[in-house]
Write a protein that holds these residues in place. Structure first.
Motif, PDB file in Angstrom:
ATOM      1  N   PHE A  36      -5.896  -8.529   3.097  1.00 10.27           N
ATOM      2  CA  PHE A  36      -4.828  -7.992   2.251  1.00 10.27           C
ATOM      3  C   PHE A  36      -5.148  -8.282   0.775  1.00 10.27           C
ATOM      4  CE2 PHE A  36      -0.824  -8.569  -0.074  1.00 10.27           C
ATOM      5  CZ  PHE A  36      -0.308  -7.297   0.068  1.00 10.27           C
ATOM      6  N   ASP A  37      -5.135  -7.245  -0.042  1.00 16.34           N
ATOM      7  CA  ASP A  37      -5.395  -7.370  -1.478  1.00 16.34           C
ATOM      8  C   ASP A  37      -4.212  -6.746  -2.211  1.00 16.34           C
ATOM      9  OD1 ASP A  37      -6.240  -7.355  -4.095  1.00 16.34           O
ATOM     10  OD2 ASP A  37      -8.094  -6.249  -3.714  1.00 16.34           O
ATOM     11  N   PRO A  38      -3.389  -7.567  -2.880  1.00 16.73           N
ATOM     12  CA  PRO A  38      -2.200  -7.017  -3.537  1.00 16.73           C
ATOM     13  C   PRO A  38      -2.526  -6.048  -4.688  1.00 16.73           C
ATOM     14  CG  PRO A  38      -2.495  -9.327  -4.116  1.00 16.73           C
ATOM     15  CD  PRO A  38      -3.506  -9.004  -3.066  1.00 16.73           C
ATOM     16  N   ASN A  39      -3.782  -6.026  -5.106  1.00 14.31           N
ATOM     17  CA  ASN A  39      -4.175  -5.089  -6.165  1.00 14.31           C
ATOM     18  C   ASN A  39      -4.289  -3.655  -5.663  1.00 14.31           C
ATOM     19  OD1 ASN A  39      -4.428  -7.096  -8.210  1.00 14.31           O
ATOM     20  ND2 ASN A  39      -6.381  -7.698  -7.300  1.00 14.31           N
ATOM     21  N   ILE A  40      -4.580  -3.500  -4.362  1.00 18.01           N
ATOM     22  CA  ILE A  40      -4.736  -2.148  -3.820  1.00 18.01           C
ATOM     23  C   ILE A  40      -3.860  -1.883  -2.591  1.00 18.01           C
ATOM     24  CG2 ILE A  40      -7.071  -1.796  -4.722  1.00 18.01           C
ATOM     25  CD1 ILE A  40      -8.148  -2.550  -1.939  1.00 18.01           C
ATOM     26  N   HIS A  41      -3.206  -2.910  -2.081  1.00 18.42           N
ATOM     27  CA  HIS A  41      -2.323  -2.757  -0.914  1.00 18.42           C
ATOM     28  C   HIS A  41      -0.892  -3.109  -1.283  1.00 18.42           C
ATOM     29  CE1 HIS A  41      -6.198  -3.981   1.320  1.00 18.42           C
ATOM     30  NE2 HIS A  41      -6.096  -2.662   1.366  1.00 18.42           N
ATOM     31  N   GLU A  42       0.039  -2.415  -0.647  1.00 25.28           N
ATOM     32  CA  GLU A  42       1.453  -2.738  -0.790  1.00 25.28           C
ATOM     33  C   GLU A  42       1.963  -3.119   0.603  1.00 25.28           C
ATOM     34  OE1 GLU A  42       5.630  -0.512  -1.946  1.00 25.28           O
ATOM     35  OE2 GLU A  42       3.758   0.285  -2.746  1.00 25.28           O
ATOM     36  N   ALA A  43       2.348  -4.379   0.754  1.00 24.69           N
ATOM     37  CA  ALA A  43       2.795  -4.868   2.062  1.00 24.69           C
ATOM     38  C   ALA A  43       4.206  -4.356   2.335  1.00 24.69           C
ATOM     39  CB  ALA A  43       2.763  -6.387   2.087  1.00 24.69           C
ATOM     40  N   MET A  44       4.347  -3.612   3.431  1.00 23.26           N
ATOM     41  CA  MET A  44       5.645  -3.083   3.817  1.00 23.26           C
ATOM     42  C   MET A  44       6.363  -4.066   4.753  1.00 23.26           C
ATOM     43  SD  MET A  44       5.617  -0.419   2.040  1.00 23.26           S
ATOM     44  CE  MET A  44       7.115   0.365   2.514  1.00 23.26           C
ATOM     45  N   LEU A  45       5.567  -4.738   5.597  1.00 23.91           N
ATOM     46  CA  LEU A  45       6.139  -5.747   6.482  1.00 23.91           C
ATOM     47  C   LEU A  45       5.050  -6.676   6.991  1.00 23.91           C
ATOM     48  CD1 LEU A  45       5.904  -4.813   9.915  1.00 23.91           C
ATOM     49  CD2 LEU A  45       6.919  -2.884   8.729  1.00 23.91           C
ATOM     50  N   GLU A  46       5.481  -7.823   7.510  1.00 22.27           N
ATOM     51  CA  GLU A  46       4.566  -8.780   8.118  1.00 22.27           C
ATOM     52  C   GLU A  46       4.710  -8.680   9.625  1.00 22.27           C
ATOM     53  OE1 GLU A  46       5.578 -12.608   6.502  1.00 22.27           O
ATOM     54  OE2 GLU A  46       4.120 -12.373   4.878  1.00 22.27           O
ATOM     55  N   VAL A  47       3.574  -8.726  10.309  1.00 20.04           N
ATOM     56  CA  VAL A  47       3.557  -8.605  11.764  1.00 20.04           C
ATOM     57  C   VAL A  47       2.999  -9.896  12.344  1.00 20.04           C
ATOM     58  CG1 VAL A  47       2.605  -7.315  13.706  1.00 20.04           C
ATOM     59  CG2 VAL A  47       3.178  -6.122  11.589  1.00 20.04           C
ATOM     60  N   ALA A  48       3.736 -10.493  13.291  1.00 20.94           N
ATOM     61  CA  ALA A  48       3.243 -11.695  13.962  1.00 20.94           C
ATOM     62  C   ALA A  48       2.301 -11.263  15.067  1.00 20.94           C
ATOM     63  CB  ALA A  48       4.407 -12.492  14.529  1.00 20.94           C
ATOM     64  N   SER A  49       1.063 -11.761  15.015  1.00 22.92           N
ATOM     65  CA  SER A  49       0.071 -11.329  15.999  1.00 22.92           C
ATOM     66  C   SER A  49      -0.970 -12.419  16.188  1.00 22.92           C
ATOM     67  CB  SER A  49      -0.603 -10.045  15.519  1.00 22.92           C
ATOM     68  OG  SER A  49      -1.659  -9.691  16.357  1.00 22.92           O
ATOM     69  N   ASP A  50      -1.375 -12.589  17.466  1.00 21.13           N
ATOM     70  CA  ASP A  50      -2.469 -13.508  17.770  1.00 21.13           C
ATOM     71  C   ASP A  50      -3.800 -12.769  17.785  1.00 21.13           C
ATOM     72  OD1 ASP A  50      -0.916 -15.777  18.009  1.00 21.13           O
ATOM     73  OD2 ASP A  50      -0.454 -15.401  20.130  1.00 21.13           O
ATOM     74  N   SER A  51      -3.761 -11.458  17.873  1.00 24.32           N
ATOM     75  CA  SER A  51      -4.989 -10.672  17.997  1.00 24.32           C
ATOM     76  C   SER A  51      -5.640 -10.360  16.641  1.00 24.32           C
ATOM     77  CB  SER A  51      -4.711  -9.371  18.747  1.00 24.32           C
ATOM     78  OG  SER A  51      -3.751  -8.613  18.060  1.00 24.32           O
ATOM     79  N   HIS A  52      -4.960 -10.664  15.549  1.00 27.35           N
ATOM     80  CA  HIS A  52      -5.515 -10.423  14.211  1.00 27.35           C
ATOM     81  C   HIS A  52      -5.567 -11.723  13.424  1.00 27.35           C
ATOM     82  CE1 HIS A  52      -3.980  -6.408  15.348  1.00 27.35           C
ATOM     83  NE2 HIS A  52      -4.987  -5.953  14.616  1.00 27.35           N
ATOM     84  N   GLU A  53      -6.479 -11.768  12.468  1.00 30.46           N
ATOM     85  CA  GLU A  53      -6.572 -12.955  11.620  1.00 30.46           C
ATOM     86  C   GLU A  53      -5.448 -12.960  10.600  1.00 30.46           C
ATOM     87  OE1 GLU A  53     -10.437 -13.540   9.862  1.00 30.46           O
ATOM     88  OE2 GLU A  53     -11.433 -12.751  11.645  1.00 30.46           O
ATOM     89  N   GLU A  54      -5.173 -14.144  10.072  1.00 29.33           N
ATOM     90  CA  GLU A  54      -4.141 -14.313   9.045  1.00 29.33           C
ATOM     91  C   GLU A  54      -4.477 -13.463   7.811  1.00 29.33           C
ATOM     92  OE1 GLU A  54      -0.702 -16.097   7.314  1.00 29.33           O
ATOM     93  OE2 GLU A  54      -1.397 -16.293   9.366  1.00 29.33           O
ATOM     94  N   SER A  55      -3.486 -12.784   7.238  1.00 24.11           N
ATOM     95  CA  SER A  55      -3.584 -11.978   6.015  1.00 24.11           C
ATOM     96  C   SER A  55      -4.523 -10.787   6.135  1.00 24.11           C
ATOM     97  CB  SER A  55      -4.007 -12.834   4.815  1.00 24.11           C
ATOM     98  OG  SER A  55      -3.031 -13.800   4.549  1.00 24.11           O
ATOM     99  N   LYS A  56      -4.720 -10.299   7.353  1.00 25.60           N
ATOM    100  CA  LYS A  56      -5.496  -9.076   7.559  1.00 25.60           C
ATOM    101  C   LYS A  56      -4.522  -7.910   7.686  1.00 25.60           C
ATOM    102  CE  LYS A  56      -9.830 -10.477   8.135  1.00 25.60           C
ATOM    103  NZ  LYS A  56     -10.960 -10.010   7.392  1.00 25.60           N
ATOM    104  N   VAL A  57      -4.970  -6.722   7.248  1.00 26.61           N
ATOM    105  CA  VAL A  57      -4.149  -5.520   7.367  1.00 26.61           C
ATOM    106  C   VAL A  57      -4.174  -5.082   8.823  1.00 26.61           C
ATOM    107  CG1 VAL A  57      -3.914  -3.107   6.670  1.00 26.61           C
ATOM    108  CG2 VAL A  57      -4.583  -4.833   4.980  1.00 26.61           C
ATOM    109  N   VAL A  58      -2.972  -4.964   9.420  1.00 23.82           N
ATOM    110  CA  VAL A  58      -2.847  -4.585  10.821  1.00 23.82           C
ATOM    111  C   VAL A  58      -2.732  -3.069  10.959  1.00 23.82           C
ATOM    112  CG1 VAL A  58      -1.414  -4.798  12.896  1.00 23.82           C
ATOM    113  CG2 VAL A  58      -1.748  -6.775  11.404  1.00 23.82           C
ATOM    114  N   ASP A  59      -1.872  -2.485  10.164  1.00 25.58           N
ATOM    115  CA  ASP A  59      -1.634  -1.039  10.285  1.00 25.58           C
ATOM    116  C   ASP A  59      -1.448  -0.452   8.886  1.00 25.58           C
ATOM    117  OD1 ASP A  59      -1.335   1.341  11.581  1.00 25.58           O
ATOM    118  OD2 ASP A  59       0.734   0.997  12.218  1.00 25.58           O
ATOM    119  N   GLU A  60      -1.761   0.830   8.771  1.00 28.55           N
ATOM    120  CA  GLU A  60      -1.645   1.529   7.484  1.00 28.55           C
ATOM    121  C   GLU A  60      -0.632   2.669   7.649  1.00 28.55           C
ATOM    122  OE1 GLU A  60      -4.860   2.968   4.221  1.00 28.55           O
ATOM    123  OE2 GLU A  60      -5.219   3.689   6.261  1.00 28.55           O
ATOM    124  N   TYR A  61       0.416   2.650   6.822  1.00 32.12           N
ATOM    125  CA  TYR A  61       1.461   3.667   6.914  1.00 32.12           C
ATOM    126  C   TYR A  61       1.190   4.844   5.973  1.00 32.12           C
ATOM    127  CZ  TYR A  61       3.716  -0.204   9.258  1.00 32.12           C
ATOM    128  OH  TYR A  61       3.980  -1.242  10.119  1.00 32.12           O
TER     129      TYR A  61
END
Length: 191
Positions: free
Chosen positions: A142-167
């Motif tokens: 996740f890079d706040p310079n080019i990404h806008e976080a819409m929500l946080e998703v709790a997941s064990d299958s992804h690393e911390e602060s990684k983009v899970v989905d793109e809207y």
């Protein structure tokens, strides 16, 4: 005349009278020559001043013409600046019209989907021609310079602060952010 006055006049030699007159005339002629010389210099200076003033007026007029021309060019650039971009979008619009006609006259959704994919690719090529590029967000940090976080998703299958989905996809214009990607970000479940 008195006797004394006559004697003084007689004592003055004619040569001294001529010399004094000559000196007076010489001084007058010298001052006349100086006057004529000064008048000639003054005329030359007046001509130079008039010429400089005319040059100033011409330069001022040239500057005004330049300002008007620059304002017109700026106005035209603003008015017609997007002409090439819009001209490149017209074939895409034609392709969309053909796709809609094909969809109305056919029940084959697969060919419609393929046509829409071709139109999308044509549109992306036109954007790339003008320096617009997509931001790939899924799976990235996740890079706040080019990404806008819409929500946080709790997941064990992804690393911390990684983009899970793109809207919404994000785009750069010549390396400058045009629109950020709207994404969901992974937040690890606390155990």
């Amino acid at each position: 005349m008195t006797q004394k006055g006559k004697k003084d006049q007689e004592n003055i030699a004619p040569e001294s009278i001529e010399e004094s007159l000559y000196e007076e005339l010489k001084e007058e002629s010298t001052s006349d020559e100086e006057t004529e010389s000064l008048k000639a210099q003054l005329e030359l200076k007046e001509k130079a001043v008039a010429e400089n003033y005319n040059n100033y007026l011409r330069a001022l007029a040239d500057l005004e013409n330049y300002k008007k021309r620059a304002a017109k060019e700026k106005s035209d650039l603003i008015k017609y600046g997007n002409e090439n971009l819009l001209r490149d979008f017209l074939p895409i619009l034609d392709s969309l019209d053909r796709a809609l006609d094909a969809a109305c006259n056919s029940d084959n959704m697969e060919s419609f989907r393929e046509g829409m994919t071709l139109v999308r690719n044509q549109f992306l090529c036109a954007l790339e021609k003008y320096g617009v590029e997509q931001i790939n967000a899924c799976g990235q940090d996740f890079d706040p310079n080019i990404h806008e976080a819409m929500l946080e998703v709790a997941s064990d299958s992804h690393e911390e602060s990684k983009v899970v989905d793109e809207y919404e996809k994000g785009y750069l214009l010549q390396g400058r952010l045009l629109r950020p990607s709207k994404v969901s970000v992974c937040k690890r479940k606390e155990k």
